[in-house]
Design an enzyme around this catalytic site. Structure first.
Site, PDB file in Angstrom:
ATOM      1  N   CYS A   6       1.016  -1.220   0.089  1.00 30.72           N
ATOM      2  CA  CYS A   6       0.012  -0.110   0.043  1.00 30.72           C
ATOM      3  C   CYS A   6       0.886   1.268  -0.110  1.00 30.72           C
ATOM      4  O   CYS A   6       0.356   2.164  -0.632  1.00 30.72           O
ATOM      5  CB  CYS A   6      -0.860   0.118   1.211  1.00 30.72           C
ATOM      6  SG  CYS A   6       0.003  -0.469   2.750  1.00 30.72           S
ATOM      7  N   THR A   7       2.089   1.183   0.686  1.00 32.29           N
ATOM      8  CA  THR A   7       3.039   2.463   0.510  1.00 32.29           C
ATOM      9  C   THR A   7       3.491   2.618  -0.976  1.00 32.29           C
ATOM     10  O   THR A   7       3.510   3.817  -1.313  1.00 32.29           O
ATOM     11  CB  THR A   7       4.285   2.018   1.567  1.00 32.29           C
ATOM     12  OG1 THR A   7       3.728   1.744   2.935  1.00 32.29           O
ATOM     13  CG2 THR A   7       5.201   3.125   1.636  1.00 32.29           C
TER      14      THR A   7
END
Lengths: 183, 435, 581
Positions: B207-208
């Site tokens: 997700c980063t």
């Protein structure tokens, strides 16, 4: 001190020359470990695991059918590929069912910490199964992969619920067509 | 041709033909000690930075029967340290070029190359060596070699037969840091015992990468993991870190993404480093670690000194620092902690009978054992109860006899059960009453 | 990689445009090392010239690890002919070289490895060169002496190079024992590449831009869940630091210093974290479980209490000593060694006194932390802008300093100045004693050396059951004495071993008495030295050669920290020990 040149060794030395391919009679460490993991699986009642070839414990599918939450009634298939470097490396997990979910993108990539940055060799296949199951109960909009879905979840939970339903029934949400995955 | 006629090993002779106050008590100095060097058959696994050094070191330490295995071919970026390779050798087999170089340079030494994967060979091959030295950068390959030397161990009445031990000397480097260790399988800690010591692979949260990148690496990983399989810029092929056009594409896309977020530091070199998991490497550290390993092989072969007990770390960023220590065995090590147990049985026993024995025997008292084995080098699941899809497919095995299942005398069964943190290994001793 | 429990870090190469179009073949060939010492380090290596005395196995193994990474040039000094024994342990002498010049063959075979390198050889003995043409040695970046056992020769060489400021490495490979001695008058290091270091983030005295950023982000109570979970821990640390200061009546720039205070601050953060988890619960469904906040950033803040809260005016002891070094004032009066470095230190000192209230220039780097892109990148810019501002201020000081002494400040490049400021916490000045000062009869005997010797000889682990490896230094020195007297190694011939034991024993005794030390009974070690009989084992030389090569790379790149000053390698136990005297 260990003796490298005992009689027995010498004798065996003579037999060499035949270079025969083949695996050692002992299973690899990855194989032993996955056997243990699989034998000790305690699946939640919403999960099912399917081995196409029971002799190949390194490749299998997990089917999650949530019985509560947004995704109740859906059926989601994940493929697991366990490498020979297991458990030093986590298994590669992909979602094969198209799903409208903040933490799973439309290519099937899954954002779950223990599948990447937080993987440790003490974790097991069971840990991943529970992690994935939890994703369906509690989608996390703060760290999304599917940003659109995450925004809807954050701003309009009703709409999000409708979108999930629509997608599971087989329909278009946003610009994407989802195949039906209701049981 | 005998080596003595060509070059003099007077330096080695002093060490091997004279006794000294610090020699190991098993050391017998004299011509025989010297002769062991030419009898000792050594396998060098990996012909890269460490392997090139190892083959040279061992040849000049008097070993004449060397074998070198490596599946890789020579690349330009090897030349800053892999000193047996030249520009003209790029694309050729590392093992073959290295062997040829040493054979030509040092008369009397015979290096036999294998342009192969280690997995191409079986137990007979590996059993034929006296010592195995690894100079590898891959953890998978190390673990495989470790599994192999452990599988070569032989037990009589659960007592380890010392002559079946193949010492494994393992070296590794990363930049200015390195390590060397001596593994006596079954006696000292093995690779799996200390698997935690290997640094985990760096994996950024997906997700980063997808939404909140901060570092140039996040931008590169975005392109590598998410953009490449989606856009398929060169068709449906995997990303190749050695293919300049591929790296260039990733670099440009990553740079674009970085600019979007105001992130600095995406370079071509960094891009390639991330894609290929490049570990920096210099000639000096490889020389140090390989030499430390070669010295240990020399000690083991000649018994002139006790081998290192059992690990050393080296780092020369600030001065020259090394730490020699005794790593400990993991008593639950999945690879080396369980000595195979004999399982006496008849070829006409049914699998079900065996399972019931494991459950009922006071010695094991298992709960729901899952059993696998290997037949002709392929894994075979005999029975696992806990997973319905496997249980269904393996249930018919329960009623089959060992003969019908194709199992033989000496066959190994791997048995997992909740009652033990570890898998058991059983060796079938056929022709007996169950016990 | 085995055993080394360090995370892999990717080194970023210098800011040159790095697209492959201008990425030369050379840069690809040296890729794996450029990731460590960068283009600047590589440039230094390619422009250095090394002298090797004696093409022994130890010598050629050292040069091997310098030729491969692309050394500029080397010169071998050696007047001997290749013997059988040489071929038996030296990879760079082939079987056809018997009887030929050892320097010549070694040069040829070393050069064959890398066409980028130039090499040369001189067929003369070190003694005759020292006699006839001593200035020959003073033109090199570094001189390496291997197998020079004669005390007089070693002292002469050591004295010459000490006086002319040429770094010297004196190395021995003897049986299972190795010894490396570095002699260098003054070596300045800007990039020491420490493995572990404290962050420089100025939370106690945030500069105005940083303070403004913190203050505009402090109101985390009203943030959305998403913003809250992505607030960089620096903001949290600052916020709760303020709270801690207020609750404990501490000054505005006070940091928790002891365990108790740090625990208080950690407890504050933990409590806040738990409150957030309580108050920001979020029900995904009326009946379903409550989804807890994942506050990784709070966890990071708690961990960072120990590592990040460093007083802004903290100056590491090495840097402090450098600021007080006599060269800082001398540089104003005359031309001295490492002029640029000392001009920079002088400027730094001015900067500390007049422009920064005693704080070193801001380093400008930000550790990775959980954050959204926007706030992380903003923070990064704030620090890097401040670093640039500080570097400009140091630049102004430099101009002033140079102006006072009538020099142009342009002698220090912008890049060097920036690197200097960025590494102000990690500066090192490396000085060793002179090797000749370890020789009693050469006049000036180092008092430090003598007292260190006494201390080591009297230490408990030297006399107990396990003898420490200091004994091997004494043995090497005794062998030197033996070789000086008899021009051969003790035990060189097998029939002499027994008789040489006694002779070496008396050399040892004599050596000890030179330093006013009582005789020591170390017969086993004497015996072992005679057993070796001067033999050189290839793998021992290869280990040492790798070590020495990297020491030379440290010296010529001015990166990393060299040894100080003697290293003993004991291959029987696989140990290395460093002695500083």
């Amino acid at each position: 001190m260990i003796k490298l040149f005992s009689l027995k060794n010498q004798k065996k030395d003579g037999e060499q020359g035949s270079i025969r391919a083949g695996n050692p009679k002992r299973a690899s460490a990855a194989q032993l470990r996955i056997t243990k993991d699989i034998n000790e699986l305690t699946l939640p009642k919403t999960c099912n695991i399917d081995f196409a070839d029971p002799d190949d414990l390194l490749n299998f599918k997990l089917i999650i059918s949530p019985d509560e939450g947004f995704y109740k009634g859906g059926k989601f298939v994940f493929s697991f590929k366990v490498s020979s470097n297991y458990p030093h490396e986590p298994p590669k997990v992909k979602c094969e069912t198209m799903v409208y979910h903040p933490n799973i993108d439309l290519e099937g990539n899954v954002c779950l910490n223990i599948l990447r940055e937080d993987w440790k060799p003490v974790l097991t296949i069971n840990s991943i199964v529970y992690g994935l199951q939890y994703l369906f109960l509690e989608p996390n909009p703060e760290d999304p992969l599917n940003k659109e879905a995450a925004e809807v979840l954050q701003n309009n939970r009703r709409l999000f619920e409708q979108n999930v339903r629509k997608a599971m029934l087989g329909g278009v949400v946003g610009n994407t067509y989802f195949e039906r995955c209701l049981k | 041709m005998s080596i003595e006629t060509n070059i003099s090993f007077n330096n080695l002779r002093k060490i091997l033909e004279r006794n000294g106050p610090f020699c190991h008590s098993d050391f017998e100095c004299g011509e025989a000690a010297f002769a062991t060097l030419s009898q000792c058959k050594v396998l060098i696994v990996g012909s890269g930075g460490l392997g090139c050094e190892l083959v040279k070191d061992l040849a000049l330490m008097g070993f004449t029967n060397l074998h070198l295995i490596d599946m890789d071919v020579i690349e330009l970026s090897n030349l800053n340290r892999q000193f047996l390779f030249r520009q003209k050798d790029i694309g050729k087999s590392k093992a073959e070029v290295a062997a040829k170089f040493i054979n030509e340079r040092i008369p009397g030494v015979k290096v036999t190359p294998y342009f192969n994967k280690i997995q191409d060979f079986g137990e007979d091959f590996y059993r034929s060596f006296h010592v195995i030295v690894c100079g590898l950068d891959s953890i998978v390959a190390r673990r495989w070699m470790n599994g192999m030397v452990i599988s070569l161990l032989e037990y009589e009445d659960s007592i380890l037969d010392q002559s079946s031990i193949k010492p494994l000397i393992d070296g590794g480097t990363e930049g200015f840091k390195g390590s060397a260790r001596v593994i006596l399988p079954g006696i000292t800690p093995c690779i799996e015992c200390t698997l935690d010591l290997f640094p985990p692979q760096v994996n950024f949260p997906l997700c980063t990468i997808a939404n909140t990148p901060r570092l140039p690496e996040h931008c590169i990983e975005y392109v590598r993991i998410l953009q490449w399989p989606k856009e398929k810029p060169f068709g449906d092929i995997p990303l190749d870190g050695d293919e300049h056009t591929h790296v260039q594409w990733v670099y440009e896309k990553a740079l674009e993404r970085a600019q979007q977020y105001g992130i600095e530091g995406v370079t071509y070199r960094l891009t390639q480093g991330v894609i290929k998991h490049i570990i920096p490497a210099v000639a000096s550290t490889n020389a140090v670690i390989a030499a430390a390993c070669a010295t240990e092989v020399f000690k083991l072969a000649t018994s002139c000194c006790a081998p290192m007990n059992n690990s050393m770390m080296f780092n020369d960023v600030d001065g020259i620092y090394s730490h020699t220590y005794e790593a400990e065995r993991n008593e639950n090590c999945p690879a080396c902690s369980n000595t195979p147990q004999d399982l006496f049985c008849s070829i006409d026993d049914k699998l079900e009978t065996i399972i019931n024995y494991l459950k009922e025997s006071p010695k094991y008292q298992m709960h729901s054992p899952g059993i696998t084995t290997a037949v002709d080098g392929k894994n075979k699941t005999l029975y696992i109860q806990s997973v319905a899809s496997i249980e269904e497919k393996t249930r018919p095995n329960l009623k089959k006899t060992l003969r019908e299942l194709g199992l033989e005398n000496g066959q190994m069964l791997f048995v997992a059960d909740v009652t033990s943190p570890n898998s058991f290994i059983f060796v079938l001793k056929i022709g007996n009453n169950l016990g | 990689m085995t055993g080394v429990n360090e995370m892999l870090t990717f080194q970023k190469s210098p800011k040159s445009p790095n697209s492959p179009s201008n990425e030369s073949e050379k840069s690809r060939k040296y890729d794996r090392q450029l990731r460590l010492w960068g283009e600047v380090g590589q440039f230094a290596i390619e422009n250095s010239n090394i002298c090797l005395i004696n093409a022994t196995a130890l010598g050629t193994e050292t040069l091997k690890s310098l030729v491969l990474p692309g050394l500029g040039s080397f010169t071998i000094v050696d007047n001997t002919k290749v013997t059988d024994e040489d071929i038996g342990n030296n990879f760079f002498l082939d079987s056809e070289s018997l009887g030929k010049s050892r320097a010549m063959v070694a040069t040829q075979l070393l050069l064959e490895m890398n066409s980028d390198v130039r090499g040369d050889f001189v067929e003369e003995s070190v003694d005759s060169l020292l006699q006839a043409n001593p200035s020959f040695f003073t033109n090199f970046s570094v001189v390496i002496a291997t197998n020079v056992w004669n005390e007089k020769t070693v002292c002469k060489l050591s004295q010459l190079l000490w006086e002319t400021n040429v770094p010297l490495l004196i190395c021995y490979s003897y049986g299972f024992i190795g010894c490396i001695r570095l002699q260098i008058a003054e070596h300045t290091i800007i990039e020491s590449h420490p493995d572990n270091f404290l962050e420089d983030l100025r939370l106690d005295k945030p500069f105005p831009e940083l303070r403004a950023f913190f203050e505009s982000n402090l109101n985390i109570e009203n943030q959305t869940r998403k913003d809250l979970t992505h607030t960089p821990y620096l903001v949290l640390l600052f916020k709760y630091l303020k709270q801690w200061q207020q609750e404990n009546n501490k000054a505005d720039d006070c940091l928790p210093i002891n365990y108790k205070e740090k625990a208080q601050l950690k407890a504050l953060i933990k409590e806040a974290m738990n409150q957030f988890k309580q108050s920001k619960l979020w029900h995904s469904d009326e009946n379903s479980v409550e989804k807890e906040l994942e506050l990784d950033n709070f966890e990071e803040a708690i961990k960072a209490v120990n590592t990040v809260l460093v007083p802004s005016n903290f100056i590491p002891s090495e840097t402090k000593a450098i600021l007080e070094h006599p060269s800082v004032s001398e540089v104003m009066n005359k031309k001295i060694k490492n002029m640029k470095f000392w001009l920079l230190v002088k400027s730094l000192k001015e900067f500390l006194a007049n422009k920064s209230e005693g704080c070193l220039p801001v380093r400008g780097s930000l550790p990775d932390m959980t954050s959204d892109s926007d706030r992380y990148v903003k923070l990064q810019k704030i620090y890097s802008n401040k670093a640039k501002e500080d570097a400009d201020a140091v630049q102004a000081c430099l101009q002033e300093v140079c102006g006072t002494i009538g020099m142009s400040s342009e002698i220090v490049s912008d890049n060097t100045l920036k690197k200097f400021c960025k590494n102000a916490h990690f500066l090192r000045v490396h000085e060793t004693s002179a090797f000749f000062s370890e020789f009693a009869n050469e006049g000036e005997k180092s008092h430090h050396f003598v007292s260190k010797m006494r201390e080591l000889v009297n230490s408990s682990d030297f006399n107990g059951d396990g003898t420490n490896d200091f004994i091997f230094y004494l043995m090497i020195r005794s062998v030197m004495r033996f070789v000086t007297l008899y021009s051969r190694f003790p035990g060189y011939c097998s029939d002499q071993v027994e008789s040489d034991i006694n002779t070496l024993k008396s050399c040892f005794k004599e050596f000890l008495s030179d330093f006013g030390l009582p005789p020591l009974s170390k017969d086993d070690y004497i015996h072992e030295m005679c057993r070796y009989g001067g033999c050189e084992l290839h793998s021992i030389s290869s280990f040492l050669g790798g070590c020495i090569a990297h020491e030379i790379i440290k010296l010529i790149t001015s990166q990393y920290v060299p040894i100080k000053n003697t290293v003993i390698y004991n291959a029987m136990n696989s140990t290395t020990t460093t002695f500083d005297w």
